[in-house]
Every structure is written in C-alpha cells, then in structure tokens.
Write an enzyme that holds these catalytic residues in place. Structure first.
Site, PDB file in Angstrom:
ATOM      1  N   ASP A   1       0.839  -1.203   0.000  1.00 25.58           N
ATOM      2  CA  ASP A   1       0.000   0.000   0.000  1.00 25.58           C
ATOM      3  C   ASP A   1       0.878   1.259   0.000  1.00 25.58           C
ATOM      4  O   ASP A   1       0.373   2.381  -0.013  1.00 25.58           O
ATOM      5  CB  ASP A   1      -1.025   0.002   1.144  1.00 25.58           C
ATOM      6  CG  ASP A   1      -0.390  -0.017   2.519  1.00 25.58           C
ATOM      7  OD1 ASP A   1       0.848  -0.149   2.609  1.00 25.58           O
ATOM      8  OD2 ASP A   1      -1.136   0.091   3.513  1.00 25.58           O
ATOM      9  N   SER A   2       2.205   1.066  -0.049  1.00 32.38           N
ATOM     10  CA  SER A   2       3.125   2.181  -0.328  1.00 32.38           C
ATOM     11  C   SER A   2       2.743   2.789  -1.681  1.00 32.38           C
ATOM     12  O   SER A   2       3.142   3.911  -2.005  1.00 32.38           O
ATOM     13  CB  SER A   2       4.580   1.688  -0.352  1.00 32.38           C
ATOM     14  OG  SER A   2       4.711   0.516  -1.132  1.00 32.38           O
TER      15      SER A   2
ATOM     16  N   ASP B   1      -1.248  -6.263  -0.264  1.00 37.59           N
ATOM     17  CA  ASP B   1      -1.394  -5.577   1.026  1.00 37.59           C
ATOM     18  C   ASP B   1      -2.864  -5.296   1.297  1.00 37.59           C
ATOM     19  O   ASP B   1      -3.576  -4.795   0.414  1.00 37.59           O
ATOM     20  CB  ASP B   1      -0.641  -4.238   0.969  1.00 37.59           C
ATOM     21  CG  ASP B   1       0.401  -4.120   2.055  1.00 37.59           C
ATOM     22  OD1 ASP B   1       0.416  -4.956   2.985  1.00 37.59           O
ATOM     23  OD2 ASP B   1       1.224  -3.192   1.980  1.00 37.59           O
TER      24      ASP B   1
ATOM     25  N   LYS C   1      -0.976  -9.445   3.074  1.00 35.71           N
ATOM     26  CA  LYS C   1      -0.174  -8.954   4.199  1.00 35.71           C
ATOM     27  C   LYS C   1      -1.022  -7.944   4.968  1.00 35.71           C
ATOM     28  O   LYS C   1      -1.752  -7.160   4.359  1.00 35.71           O
ATOM     29  CB  LYS C   1       1.111  -8.282   3.706  1.00 35.71           C
ATOM     30  CG  LYS C   1       1.938  -7.661   4.854  1.00 35.71           C
ATOM     31  CD  LYS C   1       3.311  -7.237   4.398  1.00 35.71           C
ATOM     32  CE  LYS C   1       3.364  -5.890   3.721  1.00 35.71           C
ATOM     33  NZ  LYS C   1       2.844  -4.752   4.495  1.00 35.71           N
TER      34      LYS C   1
ATOM     35  N   GLU D   1      -0.975  -5.367   8.734  1.00 39.26           N
ATOM     36  CA  GLU D   1      -0.131  -4.774   9.780  1.00 39.26           C
ATOM     37  C   GLU D   1      -0.728  -4.988  11.166  1.00 39.26           C
ATOM     38  O   GLU D   1      -1.943  -4.914  11.344  1.00 39.26           O
ATOM     39  CB  GLU D   1       0.003  -3.258   9.529  1.00 39.26           C
ATOM     40  CG  GLU D   1       0.629  -2.930   8.198  1.00 39.26           C
ATOM     41  CD  GLU D   1       0.731  -1.416   7.961  1.00 39.26           C
ATOM     42  OE1 GLU D   1       0.365  -0.621   8.850  1.00 39.26           O
ATOM     43  OE2 GLU D   1       1.180  -1.039   6.860  1.00 39.26           O
TER      44      GLU D   1
ATOM     45  N   GLU E   1       9.653  -3.867   9.975  1.00 38.77           N
ATOM     46  CA  GLU E   1      10.002  -2.588   9.364  1.00 38.77           C
ATOM     47  C   GLU E   1      10.561  -1.624  10.417  1.00 38.77           C
ATOM     48  O   GLU E   1       9.934  -1.402  11.462  1.00 38.77           O
ATOM     49  CB  GLU E   1       8.761  -1.975   8.675  1.00 38.77           C
ATOM     50  CG  GLU E   1       9.057  -0.614   8.049  1.00 38.77           C
ATOM     51  CD  GLU E   1       8.010  -0.132   7.060  1.00 38.77           C
ATOM     52  OE1 GLU E   1       7.053  -0.869   6.766  1.00 38.77           O
ATOM     53  OE2 GLU E   1       8.161   0.999   6.575  1.00 38.77           O
TER      54      GLU E   1
HETATM   55  O1  KIV Z   1       3.565  -1.117   1.493  1.00 40.77           O
HETATM   56  C1  KIV Z   1       4.723  -1.538   1.417  1.00 40.77           C
HETATM   57  O2  KIV Z   1       5.442  -1.326   0.436  1.00 40.77           O
HETATM   58  C2  KIV Z   1       5.236  -2.314   2.544  1.00 40.77           C
HETATM   59  C3  KIV Z   1       6.696  -2.548   2.594  1.00 40.77           C
HETATM   60  C4  KIV Z   1       7.356  -1.346   3.128  1.00 40.77           C
HETATM   61  C5  KIV Z   1       7.033  -3.763   3.374  1.00 40.77           C
HETATM   62  O3  KIV Z   1       4.485  -2.684   3.402  1.00 40.77           O
END
Ligand code: KIV
Length: 280
Positions: A46-47, A85, A115, A117, A184
């Site tokens: 989600d970056s 994500d 993934k 958090e 992270e």
């Molecule tokens: O969103 C993302 O790119 C991430 C990485 C920083 C692991 O969660």
C-alpha cells in the site's frame, strides 16, 4: 511450466538459511521484470499510496486501489509469489469483513497471499483469514497505516517495553499461523534476535542483515520516487535522473525536428496522397 515460489519455499529458505528476496511492484511491466529477474516474492504494497498515487501516507489507499494494481501485477508474474497488502481499515471491522476483503484480493486480484499490519489487535482477523485458506504475511515494527498514532516515520522497539511487545506480538502471529513476518524499521540487533527466536522467516526493511530476507520499495531502490527517501533505503540505480535526461533529449529532438525520423513513421502510397489532393 514455471514453478511458483510458495509458503513452503519461505519455510525452506529459513531452514536452509537462504535469503528471501522481496520487492514491491504496482504495475504489469515492473512486475514482469522483477519476476523474470528471479525475485522470490512481489509485494503490491500500500506504499502505492505515496509512490504511485501521490498521497501523503497509506491511510488513503482503498480496496479498489489495491485491487486495480494487484490485478495488473498478477498478470505479469509467473514465478514469484504475489502478496497483496490489505489497506487501512479493511481488516479492522471484524473477521467477516476481513475474510471478505482478503478473499477479494486473492479471487479478483489474483495474488497468492495477503499482508496486514499489527499484532494482538488484529489476531482475530489473521486467524479468520488463514482459516479461510488464505496465507497471511504479518507486519510489525513501524506499521505505516498507524503513522498518525506513531506521530511520524519512526523506528520501533527501541525501549525494553516496546521490544518486549514486538516479541510477544511476533509469537502471537506465529501461533496464529502466519507464514512470514515483515519487520520494518526495527533496530537490527532486535530484528536479529527475533529472527533467531521465531520458526517463521522474517523479511526486513530497515531491520538489518540478520533477517531471513529483505524487502525494499522498488520506486525507492530505483530512485523513481523522490519526495522522501527513508534512511534504510539503498538506491541501486537513479531512474529518476535517467528519465529526466531522456525527457530533456526528447524535448530537444522534437523542437529541432530530429525526432521522429522516417524509420519512426508509417508510409503510404504517393498515389493515394495525389488522389486525395484532387478530392479536397
Ligand atoms: O507497502 C509496502 O510497500 C510495505 C513494505 C514497506 C514492506 O508494506
């Protein structure tokens, strides 16, 4: 047929002490290049919110944004495991909603895993998603979706209390059945300690060389995203500079009539032009 990297390969890598190589991608051509280069795991992170969509942080990213980009990445990948994500608030409204959203990323998006958090506070969602047959990658340490709680981009686990909490969350996630854990912005001695204590592999970003694998945001590591560079990043190439130089050249060549040349153009029979002239 190309063999896909699976959760079993994550376990094998930890057992055999081989490093897991993971990078982010958000589009088809980049995903294809990473896959062909032999990256084990491609994270549609989600970056995306910052490095592609221009948001200030990841909290604005929606399920529809994630789906759009996971679909594009999945179409370009044959070998790597694609991890999608789960965006902010897509796994905080109960197990039902979490499974539904994780299921959409896999079923509509085409990724093999998700993934999310957090630790203890998201445990019910983690368990429910795994129960539904979707592999979950955890994410602890600096968790960007909580930027407003942390008050900025800061390393986590530096005090005894926070290091202990990180360890306890990692154990809870492992017991819940996650197959790998992203760490992270965690001090490297703590990340190394956790990696040695856990049975599952850790994948570090800003967590040092003691992790079982590494992940970077591709736009950072190729120098394409220039608004902010985290301390833990290493820029392997300056694509931003290369792109600027290419655009400068393009502008000059168009202005000077150097581009396009005949080889960049399509031809037509002169007779057609002559006949057209008689008509108009
Ligand atoms: O969103 C993302 O790119 C991430 C990485 C920083 C692991 O969660």
């Amino acid at each position: 047929m190309t063999k896909r990297f699976t959760t079993a390969d994550f376990r094998k890598a930890k057992k055999e002490n081989t490093k897991i190589k993971m990078l982010t991608a958000y589009d088809y051509p980049t995903a294809k290049i990473l896959d062909e280069a032999g990256v084990d795991c491609i994270l549609v992170g989600d970056s995306l919110g910052m490095v592609v969509l221009g948001y200030e942080d990841t909290t604005r990213v929606t399920m529809e944004d994630m789906l759009h980009h996971i679909k594009a990445v999945s179409r370009g990948v044959k070998h790597s495991m694609v991890v999608g994500d789960m965006p902010f608030l897509s796994y905080h409204m109960g197990a039902y909603e979490s499974v539904r959203n994780a299921g959409r990323l896999v079923q509509e998006g085409g990724c093999q895993s998700v993934k999310l958090e957090g630790g203890e506070e998201v445990l019910d969602s983690v368990k429910a998603i795994i129960h539904a047959g979707i592999p979950v990658m955890g994410h602890l340490g600096y968790t960007p979706q909580s930027v407003n709680v942390f008050g900025g981009h800061k390393a986590q686990g530096r005090t005894l209390d926070s290091a202990k909490k990180l360890f306890e969350d990692a154990i809870l996630l492992q017991e819940a059945g996650i197959y790998a854990l992203v760490l992270e912005c965690v001090p490297y001695r703590l990340a190394e300690f956790l990696s040695n204590k856990l049975d599952i592999p850790t994948v570090g970003i800003g967590a040092g060389a003691g992790c079982n694998g590494q992940v970077l945001v591709t736009s950072d590591m190729i120098g394409l995203f220039r608004d902010f560079t985290p301390r833990h990043n290493k820029q392997f190439v300056d694509m931003g500079k290369l792109l600027s130089e290419a655009v400068d050249k393009y502008i000059i060549e168009v202005n000077e009539g150097v581009f396009p040349k005949e080889e960049n153009s399509y031809t037509i029979d002169e007779q057609v032009i002559d006949e057209l002239k008689t008509l108009i």
